[in-house]
Motif scaffolding. Structure first.
Motif, PDB file in Angstrom:
ATOM      1  N   ALA A 163     -10.543  -1.448   4.325  1.00 40.32           N
ATOM      2  CA  ALA A 163     -11.082  -1.483   2.752  1.00 40.32           C
ATOM      3  C   ALA A 163     -10.168  -1.818   2.257  1.00 40.32           C
ATOM      4  O   ALA A 163      -9.745  -3.275   1.741  1.00 40.32           O
ATOM      5  CB  ALA A 163     -12.022  -0.744   2.117  1.00 40.32           C
ATOM      6  N   ALA A 164      -8.959  -1.449   1.985  1.00 35.96           N
ATOM      7  CA  ALA A 164      -7.997  -1.024   0.922  1.00 35.96           C
ATOM      8  C   ALA A 164      -7.183  -2.221   1.469  1.00 35.96           C
ATOM      9  O   ALA A 164      -6.692  -3.206   1.064  1.00 35.96           O
ATOM     10  CB  ALA A 164      -7.178  -0.206   0.561  1.00 35.96           C
ATOM     11  N   MET A 222       0.727  -1.122  -0.084  1.00 26.56           N
ATOM     12  CA  MET A 222      -0.284  -0.284  -0.005  1.00 26.56           C
ATOM     13  C   MET A 222       0.498   1.348   0.016  1.00 26.56           C
ATOM     14  O   MET A 222       0.448   2.413   0.168  1.00 26.56           O
ATOM     15  CB  MET A 222      -1.006   0.047   1.547  1.00 26.56           C
ATOM     16  CG  MET A 222      -2.230  -0.994   1.403  1.00 26.56           C
ATOM     17  SD  MET A 222      -3.175  -0.386   0.146  1.00 26.56           S
ATOM     18  CE  MET A 222      -3.486   0.532   0.526  1.00 26.56           C
ATOM     19  N   GLY A 223       2.081   1.663  -0.504  1.00 31.67           N
ATOM     20  CA  GLY A 223       2.546   2.627  -0.512  1.00 31.67           C
ATOM     21  C   GLY A 223       3.466   2.270   0.754  1.00 31.67           C
ATOM     22  O   GLY A 223       4.650   3.750   0.680  1.00 31.67           O
ATOM     23  N   LYS A 237      -5.321   2.617  -3.722  1.00 34.13           N
ATOM     24  CA  LYS A 237      -4.119   2.565  -3.027  1.00 34.13           C
ATOM     25  C   LYS A 237      -3.645   3.895  -2.602  1.00 34.13           C
ATOM     26  O   LYS A 237      -2.289   3.890  -1.768  1.00 34.13           O
ATOM     27  CB  LYS A 237      -3.107   1.247  -3.289  1.00 34.13           C
ATOM     28  CG  LYS A 237      -3.806   0.315  -3.783  1.00 34.13           C
ATOM     29  CD  LYS A 237      -2.824  -0.946  -3.671  1.00 34.13           C
ATOM     30  CE  LYS A 237      -3.395  -2.265  -4.708  1.00 34.13           C
ATOM     31  NZ  LYS A 237      -2.696  -2.441  -5.128  1.00 34.13           N
ATOM     32  N   SER A 238      -4.644   5.293  -2.490  1.00 35.34           N
ATOM     33  CA  SER A 238      -4.037   6.187  -2.042  1.00 35.34           C
ATOM     34  C   SER A 238      -3.864   5.981  -0.628  1.00 35.34           C
ATOM     35  O   SER A 238      -4.714   5.567   0.439  1.00 35.34           O
ATOM     36  CB  SER A 238      -4.965   7.530  -2.364  1.00 35.34           C
ATOM     37  OG  SER A 238      -4.585   8.769  -1.947  1.00 35.34           O
ATOM     38  N   SER A 239      -2.458   6.551  -0.241  1.00 32.15           N
ATOM     39  CA  SER A 239      -2.772   6.938   1.535  1.00 32.15           C
ATOM     40  C   SER A 239      -1.959   8.455   1.922  1.00 32.15           C
ATOM     41  O   SER A 239      -2.082   8.958   3.213  1.00 32.15           O
ATOM     42  CB  SER A 239      -1.532   6.022   1.908  1.00 32.15           C
ATOM     43  OG  SER A 239      -0.421   6.424   1.737  1.00 32.15           O
ATOM     44  N   SER A 245       1.832   4.300   5.902  1.00 34.18           N
ATOM     45  CA  SER A 245       0.771   4.019   4.845  1.00 34.18           C
ATOM     46  C   SER A 245      -0.613   4.628   5.984  1.00 34.18           C
ATOM     47  O   SER A 245      -0.992   4.231   6.717  1.00 34.18           O
ATOM     48  CB  SER A 245       0.694   2.634   3.966  1.00 34.18           C
ATOM     49  OG  SER A 245      -0.694   2.231   4.514  1.00 34.18           O
ATOM     50  N   GLN A 246      -1.151   5.657   5.464  1.00 29.93           N
ATOM     51  CA  GLN A 246      -3.044   5.459   6.470  1.00 29.93           C
ATOM     52  C   GLN A 246      -3.622   4.371   5.353  1.00 29.93           C
ATOM     53  O   GLN A 246      -5.122   5.419   5.201  1.00 29.93           O
ATOM     54  CB  GLN A 246      -2.459   7.079   6.550  1.00 29.93           C
ATOM     55  CG  GLN A 246      -1.556   7.417   7.096  1.00 29.93           C
ATOM     56  CD  GLN A 246      -1.302   9.331   7.424  1.00 29.93           C
ATOM     57  OE1 GLN A 246      -2.810  10.248   7.428  1.00 29.93           O
ATOM     58  NE2 GLN A 246      -0.207   9.689   6.901  1.00 29.93           N
ATOM     59  N   ALA A 247      -3.398   3.569   4.545  1.00 29.06           N
ATOM     60  CA  ALA A 247      -4.198   2.799   3.803  1.00 29.06           C
ATOM     61  C   ALA A 247      -5.826   2.856   5.248  1.00 29.06           C
ATOM     62  O   ALA A 247      -5.415   2.801   6.141  1.00 29.06           O
ATOM     63  CB  ALA A 247      -4.159   1.974   3.239  1.00 29.06           C
ATOM     64  N   SER A 248      -6.545   3.022   4.154  1.00 32.33           N
ATOM     65  CA  SER A 248      -8.074   2.388   4.596  1.00 32.33           C
ATOM     66  C   SER A 248      -7.737   1.086   4.932  1.00 32.33           C
ATOM     67  O   SER A 248      -7.383   0.411   3.870  1.00 32.33           O
ATOM     68  CB  SER A 248      -9.638   3.122   3.960  1.00 32.33           C
ATOM     69  OG  SER A 248      -9.210   1.995   2.439  1.00 32.33           O
ATOM     70  N   PRO A 293     -10.023   2.966  -3.668  1.00 29.25           N
ATOM     71  CA  PRO A 293      -9.750   2.669  -2.320  1.00 29.25           C
ATOM     72  C   PRO A 293      -8.959   1.521  -3.663  1.00 29.25           C
ATOM     73  O   PRO A 293      -7.727   1.412  -3.214  1.00 29.25           O
ATOM     74  CB  PRO A 293     -10.365   1.086  -1.769  1.00 29.25           C
ATOM     75  CG  PRO A 293     -11.947   1.592  -1.422  1.00 29.25           C
ATOM     76  CD  PRO A 293     -12.079   3.159  -3.388  1.00 29.25           C
ATOM     77  N   ASP A 294      -8.971   1.529  -5.226  1.00 27.87           N
ATOM     78  CA  ASP A 294      -8.500   0.452  -5.288  1.00 27.87           C
ATOM     79  C   ASP A 294      -6.593   1.168  -6.275  1.00 27.87           C
ATOM     80  O   ASP A 294      -6.299   0.750  -6.468  1.00 27.87           O
ATOM     81  CB  ASP A 294      -9.023  -0.234  -6.730  1.00 27.87           C
ATOM     82  CG  ASP A 294      -9.764  -0.929  -6.951  1.00 27.87           C
ATOM     83  OD1 ASP A 294     -10.289  -1.694  -5.331  1.00 27.87           O
ATOM     84  OD2 ASP A 294     -11.042  -1.440  -7.382  1.00 27.87           O
ATOM     85  N   GLY A 321      -0.520   6.136  -2.682  1.00 27.17           N
ATOM     86  CA  GLY A 321       0.872   5.631  -1.830  1.00 27.17           C
ATOM     87  C   GLY A 321      -0.067   6.999  -1.662  1.00 27.17           C
ATOM     88  O   GLY A 321      -0.474   7.518  -1.573  1.00 27.17           O
ATOM     89  N   ARG A 323      -8.346  -5.694   1.161  1.00 34.04           N
ATOM     90  CA  ARG A 323      -8.297  -5.932  -0.221  1.00 34.04           C
ATOM     91  C   ARG A 323      -6.838  -6.972  -0.592  1.00 34.04           C
ATOM     92  O   ARG A 323      -6.999  -7.987  -1.367  1.00 34.04           O
ATOM     93  CB  ARG A 323      -8.614  -5.003  -0.950  1.00 34.04           C
ATOM     94  CG  ARG A 323      -9.989  -4.641  -1.752  1.00 34.04           C
ATOM     95  CD  ARG A 323     -10.530  -3.446  -2.657  1.00 34.04           C
ATOM     96  NE  ARG A 323      -9.361  -4.161  -3.677  1.00 34.04           N
ATOM     97  CZ  ARG A 323      -9.405  -4.048  -4.156  1.00 34.04           C
ATOM     98  NH1 ARG A 323     -10.395  -4.598  -5.312  1.00 34.04           N
ATOM     99  NH2 ARG A 323      -8.361  -4.972  -5.604  1.00 34.04           N
ATOM    100  N   GLN A 331      -3.121   0.695 -13.727  1.00 33.39           N
ATOM    101  CA  GLN A 331      -2.764   1.677 -12.936  1.00 33.39           C
ATOM    102  C   GLN A 331      -1.047   0.995 -13.205  1.00 33.39           C
ATOM    103  O   GLN A 331      -0.602   2.179 -12.915  1.00 33.39           O
ATOM    104  CB  GLN A 331      -2.712   1.460 -11.190  1.00 33.39           C
ATOM    105  CG  GLN A 331      -1.948   1.226 -10.623  1.00 33.39           C
ATOM    106  CD  GLN A 331      -2.585   1.207  -8.688  1.00 33.39           C
ATOM    107  OE1 GLN A 331      -1.817   0.668  -7.854  1.00 33.39           O
ATOM    108  NE2 GLN A 331      -3.598   1.909  -8.150  1.00 33.39           N
TER     109      GLN A 331
END
Lengths: 330, 550
Positions: free
Chosen positions: A73-74, A63-64, B140-142, A68-71, B137-138, B64, A77, B194
């Motif tokens: 849900a992400a 997730m980066g 994948k932005s944080s 990361s501050q990913a949700s 969400p796909d 990200g 997945r 992506q």
């Protein structure tokens, strides 16, 4: 005799031995191959569990990167997609299956197939390591020869070898850049694609290994030089150089040859540092980035490839040694 | 062996001229914002930029969202709005905007005639697609998605009129949209996979991405249709025909490559090289503090020993910071006494709280019940006065790590035992997530004082699903929360400013943090380069008007 394998050392003939014992080199090769498979399995296993033991969540790598501050849900997945929510043992078995079937997957962080990333980067590292190995061998031989020829050389080269083998790559690299790039402006500090950009990295990588190889070679060269066959050769009127080239050097080279597998491994690991210092693309730099990001497929892939190269070089060195010196194989 | 082709004269003469220009420039303003030159720009030419920041995993900063992506993407993507050095929000892709009286609708009017490098036009529907891309969400932005959490939908009212519907008023929206992580990309390009979009994102900026060689470089070429929003963003199509963006992780190698002329501009130099460039010579130093928070030590208030205000105050009073800042950073950074960066117009400083006094510190610790033990370290109820300080070796440069060591030595005099733990980035985040720290330095880059809400609101102590939380001081104060809420939603400027000031005073007075210095970008610019500027949104380099001598 009808022996398909001839060796340059005639003492090695063992035509009376039955079955596979008549094929010492082949037997040795088979044993080594089995050992190699074991080594590779151990490498995959170690990497898998080590990466799970260190702090850091692989889902975050996907997730980066860390922090990361990913949700939720992400993250869910991603865990589903990469089977990170399955029990550890299942993940391990999946990893083994992927490794054996060659499905090395995509890098978490770079989103590209691990195999193609490695294919892209391995050339640079191998070139660096091979050139460094050649240079290390040359330097070690020169120093060893020098110590035999003069007492001053013996003292000096012994000191130099110890100093060289203790030199850390990052320090030597920075020093060479300071002198030859920033100071004299003779050579580029960074990889430019041209051949002269290889000189400083190759020297940096070769010097410590040359120190180790040199110590081993000098020892055996001095022993060989004092041995009866060298005396006999001298008595037959052969010059000092002749003795060195025709007789003693081969003896000195053998122990160093068996160390070549180790040396190559050391060069591959040294490449991690050298590639970073000289901003060269390659497996070492790929590995470093992958470890920091907990990019499991990429770490596993790179470590495995380095292990394969190491095993192959060791096998070749062992086989050569067996050919030259069959009693070592017994 | 190949010798450098540049002779002494061709190197030294322009160098001397640039040094003179640089000296004049720097004497005019410290914290300079670029390099200037009197000669007329040269068109064409290639500039080599060497970054010490990590190689991005994806060139689309929606995915990200970290600083390395911001550095690179601000060369080829533009956000809706920009930010000046004084913190003012100015037009970029949007030429004007209007916030409704209830604060829940924001209307943007887009510039007309702007095209992406794939030939598609900038329209309201493109903006809508970008916000939805960030929120998906796909993607994948944080980082970018945090800025648009209050945006419930974007409506394309007409071709160049985009209306943002908000769930609640957001005084930080414009500042957030100025960030590179919220830049606008071609909607057509965003529909690709992506993977493809990561390798070649499509924008409207002065350059466009043409190739990316992993671990080596990204090549950018001039965008022939670039139309700057204002003179701050260039005079027209860029002068440079090409930028080679190289990744050189080792700082001494980067500097050596700059010195030998192999590269033209470097970032993340060591303070000593910045200091020598500031003194003159052919290399120019450009310093650009980042907006958002200052670099500071956050004291973990959630557990002993720093759950006691007296102990926090004692630590702050015993920590000797200034001599270290002067010597270790070679005079390239200034001491901060604020939670906010000095480039934030609303930053509030109070140096009186941070005066060193060992006697005061000892007295406070005595009062708090910490008794000096045989080895000089204080104890209380069998517990030693230990402060665990995890340090991210990826984020803290050697000078900063040495500064922590000096603080460690100075607070030891009053009985603190500071344990500095150098960790790689993943382990460091993991230590924070496990609450295994008493003090930590975690810079946070974001435009505007809204960063205070992120760093000091109670809900910032609640970990994100990944375990990350931003309130490392773990300050939980209901009155601070309401002040921060007011700052975040108030549409009245005076009221907002007062709330921002009140929030900073509360944080400082609670001794929740020990401010150290501005989080700052430093660039070293070679003598061939002219017209190097800073994009003040998040202090990234701008080459829109730059040119190089042949």
């Amino acid at each position: 005799m009808g022996e398909p394998l001839t060796t340059p050392v005639p003492r090695g003939g063992r035509s009376s031995a039955p079955g596979w014992r008549r094929w010492p080199v082949l037997r040795r090769l088979l044993v080594r191959l089995a050992g190699a498979v074991g080594v590779l399995w151990a490498v995959v296993t170690l990497v898998f569990f080590a990466l799970r033991a260190v702090p850091g969540d692989p889902a975050e790598a996907i997730m980066g990167g860390p922090g990361s501050q990913a949700s939720q849900a992400a993250l869910d997945r991603v865990r589903e997609e990469y089977a990170l929510n399955r029990p550890l043992l299942v993940q391990y078995l999946l990893q083994l299956r992927r490794t054996v079937t060659g499905q090395w997957g995509d890098s978490y962080s770079l989103n590209r197939p691990v195999v193609s990333l490695i294919r892209e980067q391995i050339g640079g590292t191998l070139l660096l390591a091979v050139l460094a190995l050649i240079l290390a061998w040359t330097l070690a031989l020169l120093f060893a020869a020098w110590s035999v020829r003069s007492p001053l050389g013996a003292r000096l080269s012994s000191g130099l070898e110890i100093a060289a083998s203790a030199m850390p790559h990052f320090w030597l690299g920075a020093l060479l850049i300071m002198v030859f790039s920033t100071g004299l402006g003779w050579l580029p500090a960074i990889s430019t694609g041209s051949a002269d950009a290889l000189i400083l990295p190759v020297i940096t990588l070769a010097v410590p290994v040359a120190g180790f190889l040199g110590q081993v070679m000098r020892e055996s060269l001095l022993n060989a030089d004092a041995s009866p066959f060298a005396l006999t050769a001298r008595a037959h009127g052969l010059s000092e150089t002749g003795v060195l080239l025709r007789h003693t050097l081969a003896h000195a080279a053998l122990p160093a040859l068996s160390l070549t597998g180790w040396a190559f491994g050391s060069l591959m690991s040294g490449a991690v540092v050298v590639e970073n210092v000289f901003a060269r693309p390659g497996l070492g730099r790929l590995l470093m980035g992958a470890v920091l990001k907990r990019d499991m497929p990429l770490v596993t892939g790179v470590v495995l490839v380095i292990a394969i190269v190491y095993v192959l070089v060791t096998l070749i060195a062992d086989t050569l040694e067996g050919l030259f010196l069959p009693e070592a194989a017994a | 062996m190949q010798f450098s082709h540049r002779t002494f004269l061709t190197r030294a003469l322009p160098g001397a001229a640039a040094a003179l220009a640089a000296a004049l420039l720097l004497s005019g303003c410290s914290g300079s914002t670029g390099t200037s030159s009197n000669s007329s720009p040269v068109r064409g030419g290639t500039l080599v930029y060497a970054t010490g920041d990590a190689e991005p995993d994806c060139l689309d900063p929606h995915v990200g969202g970290n600083y390395p992506q911001a550095l690179l993407s601000s060369q080829y993507l533009e956000p809706l709005v920009g930010r000046t050095s004084s913190g003012k929000i100015v037009p970029r892709l949007a030429k004007s905007w209007k916030v409704s009286s209830d604060g829940k609708t924001v209307d943007f009017t887009l510039r007309s005639g702007v095209t992406f490098t794939d030939g598609t036009a900038l329209t309201a529907n493109v903006v809508k697609a970008n916000i939805e891309h960030l929120q998906n969400p796909d993607t994948k932005s944080s980082t970018g998605y945090l800025a648009v959490t209050k945006v419930s939908s974007v409506e394309a009212v007409s071709t160049h009129h985009a209306r943002f519907h908000l769930s609640s008023p957001d005084s930080a929206l414009l500042e957030s949209l100025a960030q590179p992580w919220n830049a606008i990309e071609s909607a057509k390009a965003l529909t690709r996979s992506q993977k493809e979009n990561c390798e070649s994102p499509v924008g409207t900026g002065p350059f466009k991405v043409t190739s990316w060689k992993n671990q080596q470089s990204v090549t950018l070429v001039r965008n022939p249709n670039y139309r700057p929003a204002s003179a701050s963003y260039g005079t027209g199509v860029a002068n440079l025909s090409k930028i080679v963006w190289r990744f050189i992780p080792d700082s001494s190698t980067r500097y050596a490559a700059l010195k030998s002329g192999e590269v033209d501009v470097i970032d993340n130099p060591q303070p000593s090289t910045v200091a020598s460039a500031l003194k003159g010579g052919s290399i120019t130093a450009v310093q650009a503090p980042r907006p958002g928070s200052s670099n500071r030590l956050e004291l973990n208030m959630s557990k002993a020993p720093f759950n006691d205000k007296r102990v926090r105050e004692a630590f702050v009073k015993a920590a000797v910071v200034n001599p270290g800042i002067t010597s270790l950073f070679s005079g390239t950074v200034k001491r901060s006494y604020s939670p906010l960066s000095s480039v934030e117009p609303l930053a509030y400083s109070n140096s009186s709280l941070f005066k060193t006094s060992l006697s005061k510190a000892r007295k406070l610790l005595d009062e708090a019940g910490w008794k000096t033990g045989s080895d000089g370290i204080r104890t209380k109820d069998g517990q030693r006065l230990t402060v665990t300080l995890p340090v991210s070796t990826n984020q803290s440069i050697p000078a900063e790590q040495s500064l922590f060591e000096q603080i460690q030595a100075s607070v030891k005099k009053v009985g603190f035992e500071v344990k500095i733990e150098p960790l790689d980035l993943s382990s460091w985040y993991s230590a924070l997530a496990k609450n295994a720290y008493d003090a930590v330095s975690a810079p946070y880059t974001k435009i505007g004082p809204d960063v205070l809400r992120i760093l000091y609101a109670s809900d910032g102590t609640v970990p994100a699903p990944s375990g990350y939380f931003a309130n490392h001081a773990q300050i939980k104060d209901a009155s601070l929360d309401s002040v921060l809420q007011e700052a975040s939603t108030s549409l009245n400027t005076a009221q907002r400013n007062a709330a921002v000031k009140k929030a900073q005073q509360t944080v400082l007075n609670a001794y929740a943090i020990l401010p150290l210095y501005d989080q700052q970008n430093n660039f070293l610019v070679g003598s061939r380069v002219h017209g190097f500027r800073i994009d003040h949104a998040v202090s990234t380099p701008s080459f829109a008007a730059a040119w190089v001598n042949r």
